[in-house]
Design an enzyme around this catalytic site. Structure first.
Site, PDB file in Angstrom:
ATOM      1  N   LYS A  80      48.664  22.012  88.511  1.00  0.00           N
ATOM      2  CA  LYS A  80      48.839  20.560  88.432  1.00  0.00           C
ATOM      3  C   LYS A  80      48.357  20.060  87.066  1.00  0.00           C
ATOM      4  O   LYS A  80      47.666  20.788  86.345  1.00  0.00           O
ATOM      5  CB  LYS A  80      48.046  19.892  89.559  1.00  0.00           C
ATOM      6  CG  LYS A  80      46.551  20.183  89.503  1.00  0.00           C
ATOM      7  CD  LYS A  80      45.827  19.668  90.740  1.00  0.00           C
ATOM      8  CE  LYS A  80      44.351  20.012  90.647  1.00  0.00           C
ATOM      9  NZ  LYS A  80      43.617  19.598  91.855  1.00  0.00           N
ATOM     10  N   ARG A 131      39.158  10.924 100.816  1.00  0.00           N
ATOM     11  CA  ARG A 131      40.173  10.575  99.830  1.00  0.00           C
ATOM     12  C   ARG A 131      41.493  10.547 100.578  1.00  0.00           C
ATOM     13  O   ARG A 131      41.967   9.496 100.958  1.00  0.00           O
ATOM     14  CB  ARG A 131      40.163  11.630  98.709  1.00  0.00           C
ATOM     15  CG  ARG A 131      41.113  11.375  97.584  1.00  0.00           C
ATOM     16  CD  ARG A 131      40.886  12.345  96.429  1.00  0.00           C
ATOM     17  NE  ARG A 131      41.156  13.753  96.772  1.00  0.00           N
ATOM     18  CZ  ARG A 131      41.084  14.760  95.899  1.00  0.00           C
ATOM     19  NH1 ARG A 131      40.733  14.538  94.659  1.00  0.00           N
ATOM     20  NH2 ARG A 131      41.351  15.990  96.276  1.00  0.00           N
ATOM     21  N   TYR A 163      36.478   2.128  60.901  1.00  0.00           N
ATOM     22  CA  TYR A 163      36.584   0.761  61.393  1.00  0.00           C
ATOM     23  C   TYR A 163      35.212   0.159  61.685  1.00  0.00           C
ATOM     24  O   TYR A 163      34.298   0.859  62.147  1.00  0.00           O
ATOM     25  CB  TYR A 163      37.407   0.722  62.690  1.00  0.00           C
ATOM     26  CG  TYR A 163      38.900   0.863  62.476  1.00  0.00           C
ATOM     27  CD1 TYR A 163      39.635  -0.136  61.838  1.00  0.00           C
ATOM     28  CD2 TYR A 163      39.569   1.985  62.935  1.00  0.00           C
ATOM     29  CE1 TYR A 163      41.007   0.001  61.661  1.00  0.00           C
ATOM     30  CE2 TYR A 163      40.935   2.132  62.773  1.00  0.00           C
ATOM     31  CZ  TYR A 163      41.656   1.128  62.130  1.00  0.00           C
ATOM     32  OH  TYR A 163      42.998   1.262  61.964  1.00  0.00           O
ATOM     33  N   MET A 219      42.956   5.869  66.027  1.00  0.00           N
ATOM     34  CA  MET A 219      44.059   6.207  66.911  1.00  0.00           C
ATOM     35  C   MET A 219      44.589   7.614  66.637  1.00  0.00           C
ATOM     36  O   MET A 219      44.811   8.404  67.545  1.00  0.00           O
ATOM     37  CB  MET A 219      45.201   5.188  66.761  1.00  0.00           C
ATOM     38  CG  MET A 219      46.334   5.412  67.751  1.00  0.00           C
ATOM     39  SD  MET A 219      47.750   4.352  67.456  1.00  0.00           S
ATOM     40  CE  MET A 219      47.115   2.755  67.949  1.00  0.00           C
TER      41      MET A 219
HETATM   42  C1  LIG Z   1      42.609  20.513  92.016  1.00  0.00           C
HETATM   43  C2  LIG Z   1      42.427  21.035  93.350  1.00  0.00           C
HETATM   44  C3  LIG Z   1      41.903  22.321  93.557  1.00  0.00           C
HETATM   45  C4  LIG Z   1      41.403  23.195  92.442  1.00  0.00           C
HETATM   46  O1  LIG Z   1      40.094  22.876  92.138  1.00  0.00           O
HETATM   47  P1  LIG Z   1      39.275  23.676  91.020  1.00  0.00           P
HETATM   48  O2  LIG Z   1      37.925  23.150  91.098  1.00  0.00           O
HETATM   49  O3  LIG Z   1      39.936  23.372  89.729  1.00  0.00           O
HETATM   50  O4  LIG Z   1      39.395  25.096  91.389  1.00  0.00           O
HETATM   51  C5  LIG Z   1      41.856  22.802  94.833  1.00  0.00           C
HETATM   52  N1  LIG Z   1      42.270  22.049  95.874  1.00  0.00           N
HETATM   53  C6  LIG Z   1      42.751  20.804  95.727  1.00  0.00           C
HETATM   54  C7  LIG Z   1      43.179  20.051  96.921  1.00  0.00           C
HETATM   55  C8  LIG Z   1      42.845  20.265  94.464  1.00  0.00           C
HETATM   56  O5  LIG Z   1      43.325  19.031  94.310  1.00  0.00           O
END
Ligand SMILES: *Cc1c(COP(=O)(O)O)cnc(C)c1O
Length: 768
Positions: free
Chosen positions: A437, A536, A663, A712
């Site tokens: 991801k 969450r 700046y 920037m």
């Molecule tokens: C991102 C994520 C992981 C991976 O977590 P790491 O700490 O990077 O290994 C595992 N499970 C879920 C649901 C995640 O969103």
């Protein structure tokens, strides 16, 4: 060739469609190019079993397979299977039959050294007059030779194949396939002695290639004085035999090119030219490279520098070998010689008589620490030649002229090593969900996924949103893909690209069922997320399960493939008891859900830190994220660095103490300072909080603090105490200055540092 012809040539039993046009033979699934016209040979070797890749290849469009047993799955009814006793033998037989169709001169080359050089040079000499078919690269093995011979076609007028063996009995097979009409024997060295008891035995084995060969060329040379000359002579003899006139021979000899794929010319710093030859290091190729260097159109006074590693596996006694190297250096007018490796260090006396300036280093790292000695060489031409284990690419990259750009270098080999590291903590049957991801935590999801999808134990890739999954599919990723945050608007993408969503609420469940039914989808795998304490996303494991199971059971569009949850603090011991509580809640929910279904629903909860800290909770799968990218969330330094963010100095100013930098005049100076500007700013994802002296980068290995506000597109750094120049490399993060360290300085987590590097920073991939 039609598949039924192939079946009869190889004595195979044919199952399935008998007419298929086959143009390509494949033995390594990674090399697939034209699925429709490919025949895959599932070969068992010491390192793997080709039968494992049939499903994958089928999914990628291959429909013709040579196998030793039929695969278990019934779904492949539209594929053709040729069942044989031994797939490698079948491949070889097919090549034999193919070879028999051609009545043309076939040059067969064997010997301990120089096969590829002779083959390539013969090709260069013959190709103006003939259509030549030859072995690609060094395809000279039991598999490589049949694949090479398959390259014969109606245009071929002459063929050149090399044969290499590592043990007894192998040459007979190669002889039957190549059936040379002209033999070339390059000589017998000490190399690859292991599997032969005597030189005689090795010799007689090699000579089997020439069993039925009317003419064989070879020179009496166990250790040729001048290997290159020796290879040239062999080529000359073959050309004469084929009736080439001496004039033409002389003219073509003079134009022989070194084997191109090994030599790369780059622009170096300080007006230097780099010739990079990290392909291999034997005497032949050293001389080719030196010869190449001398033939370049540089001016005569140009300084010539050679950086050379130990020459490995030459089979020649070291003092003999390095005396020879020294002679080459002397004869090829090298001005400066830098030797790297323990053997070279030990045989320095072999170089006593040469006039070049000499330095020796025990290893590459030590040389890198002393690189300024090379920087002094301005306008030089530098040949960099090392055996693979010496990783001379680091030297090349240190000496290369850097274009003014900021890049994120990604070491794909390190990703694989990190995966292997975590695999050692898991049962071999536990599957790994690789988290790619957020563009693989900034490293680039496409390249990383291409690497990961063929690795053992990897069961899934996981992305955040459907579009990331679609991108992977469009780049040929065939592994199952989990989508962690599917949006209602992306359902069509899920269907179209065969992506498996996470389901975390009744609302999204109902919407997906509805959309899937509408699209006529059945049995779409989904992953049920339980909220065990993160609060969450997810179903409540104690109160939601029976309603969830009821809904799932009364529809056929979706099928629960896995049920999972996520730890809130597996990286920190202080949360151990809460993690245990999460695990307890998870088990209740997962068991409850499972009790409503007869198929096994996969279970998973461990993330990177969990794998290390709670291996007993690995269950069916684990989800590996940060660790893949070289960062250990539990702060052990056990992983390989994957990403290096680097740039170069654009400009350096000497600024009086009374002035300010940047700046709003925030860069106050306490002394006359040297300030360097580098092309990275907050638009590249570089945190503004790094500015005003809080964080630093590395210039030639030394800390250079950010001065004033980050802009920037540009930042300014203080290099007053650092010996550096415009164009020098700057490391923003990497092995020496980790994302974890930067994260600590600005009170965030390394995840944020990694994923913030914006798209406009080019990703450059390499595999060591
Ligand atoms: C991102 C994520 C992981 C991976 O977590 P790491 O700490 O990077 O290994 C595992 N499970 C879920 C649901 C995640 O969103």
């Amino acid at each position: 060739m039609q598949i039924n012809e192939i079946a009869s040539m190889t004595g195979a039993r044919l199952y399935g469609q008998s007419l298929r046009d086959i143009q390509w033979l494949l033995t390594d699934s990674r090399s697939l190019c034209f699925p429709e016209s490919t025949l895959f040979f599932a070969i068992r070797t010491k390192s793997g079993d080709g039968h494992q890749y049939i499903q994958d290849l089928y999914d990628r469009g291959v429909r013709a397979f040579v196998v030793q047993h039929m695969p278990d799955t019934a779904m492949q009814s539209d594929a053709t299977f040729l069942v044989v006793e031994d797939s490698l033998t079948a491949l070889q037989r097919l090549a034999e039959r193919k070879r028999e169709e051609y009545d043309i001169p076939v040059i067969g080359i064997t010997g301990s050294n120089g096969k590829t050089v002779v083959k390539e040079w013969l090709y260069q000499m013959l190709s103006p007059d003939y259509v030549v078919t030859r072995s690609p690269r060094s395809y000279n093995s039991q598999i490589g030779v049949p694949l090479s011979v398959w390259g014969l076609n109606e245009r071929s007028q002459i063929a050149i194949f090399e044969a290499g063996i590592s043990q007894r009995g192998e040459m007979e097979a190669l002889q039957r396939i190549i059936q040379p009409t002209i033999g070339v024997f390059t000589g017998l060295g000490q190399a690859h002695q292991e599997n032969f008891t005597t030189m005689q035995e090795k010799m007689s084995e090699k000579l089997k290639l020439f069993k039925d060969c009317p003419v064989v060329f070879g020179l009496d040379t166990t250790t040729p004085e001048d290997p290159l000359e020796h290879d040239r002579n062999l080529c000359v003899q073959v050309c004469r035999h084929l009736g080439m006139s001496q004039d033409v021979i002389d003219q073509r000899l003079a134009n022989l090119e070194p084997i191109a794929m090994r030599l790369e010319v780059k622009t170096g710093r300080h007006g230097c030219t780099l010739i990079n030859d990290t392909y291999n290091s034997d005497l032949n190729s050293l001389d080719i490279a030196l010869d190449f260097m001398n033939r370049r159109p540089e001016r005569d006074e140009t300084r010539r520098v050679l950086i050379l590693s130990d020459i490995l596996q030459s089979g020649i006694d070291p003092s003999h070998l390095y005396t020879h190297v020294a002679d080459l250096i002397q004869n090829r007018n090298i001005d400066q010689f830098i030797g790297v490796g323990s053997q070279l260090c030990a045989h320095q006396d072999c170089f006593a008589h040469i006039s070049a300036q000499k330095t020796f280093y025990p290893d590459t790292t030590t040389l890198l620490d002393n690189l300024p000695i090379i920087y002094e060489a301005r306008n030089a031409i530098i040949l960099i030649k090392g055996a693979r284990p010496f990783h001379f690419e680091h030297i090349t990259s240190a000496l290369e002229q850097k274009v003014h750009e900021t890049i994120l270098e990604v070491n794909l080999a390190a990703v694989r090593q990190n995966l292997d590291h975590y695999r050692t903590m898991l049962d071999p049957t536990t599957k790994i969900v690789c988290m790619v991801k957020a563009d693989a935590y900034g490293a680039g999801a496409v390249e990383v996924s291409k690497l990961l999808q063929s690795q053992p134990q990897v069961g899934y890739l996981a992305v955040a949103v459907a579009d990331e999954g679609a991108l992977l599919r469009s780049h040929g990723i065939t592994k199952p893909i989990m989508v962690m945050n599917p949006e209602m608007s992306s359902f069509q993408t899920l269907f179209e690209y065969n992506l498996e969503p996470e389901i975390y609420s009744f609302r999204i469940l109902d919407a997906l069922i509805h959309a899937a039914q509408h699209a006529g989808i059945t049995d779409m795998p989904v992953h049920i997320k339980l909220d065990t304490g993160m609060h969450r996303l997810g179903f409540d494991p104690l109160t939601d399960i029976s309603r969830l199971a009821h809904i799932l059971k009364h529809q056929t569009a979706l099928i629960p493939r896995s049920v999972f949850s996520h730890f809130v603090g597996s990286d920190d011991d202080q949360f151990d008891s809460f993690s245990a509580e999460q695990y307890r809640r998870y088990q209740i929910g997962a068991q409850d859900l499972q009790s409503h279904f007869s198929h096994h629903i996969l279970r998973h909860i461990d993330n990177t830190a969990g794998i290390e800290h709670f291996p007993e909770r690995q269950m069916d799968m684990v989800r590996l994220g940060l660790g893949l990218y070289g960062i250990n969330p539990r702060n052990n330094q056990t992983l390989h660095n994957v990403t290096t963010l680097k740039t170069t100095i654009l400009q350096i100013h000497d600024v009086p103490a009374t002035e300010t930098v940047g700046y709003s005049r925030r860069g106050q100076l306490t002394r006359p300072s040297r300030i360097a500007a580098i092309p990275i700013g907050y638009a590249d994802g570089w945190d503004r909080h790094f500015g005003r002296g809080k964080a630093y980068c590395l210039v030639n290995g030394q800390k250079a603090p950010y001065t004033g506000n980050i802009c920037m597109d540009v930042s300014m750094i203080d290099v007053t105490d650092i010996d550096c120049h415009e164009g020098d490399e700057v490391i923003l993060f990497g092995a020496q200055l980790t994302p974890s360290e930067l994260a600590r300085i600005v009170d965030t987590i390394p995840y944020e540092i990694l994923t913030s590097v914006s798209d406009r920073v080019k990703r450059v991939y390499y595999q060591e």
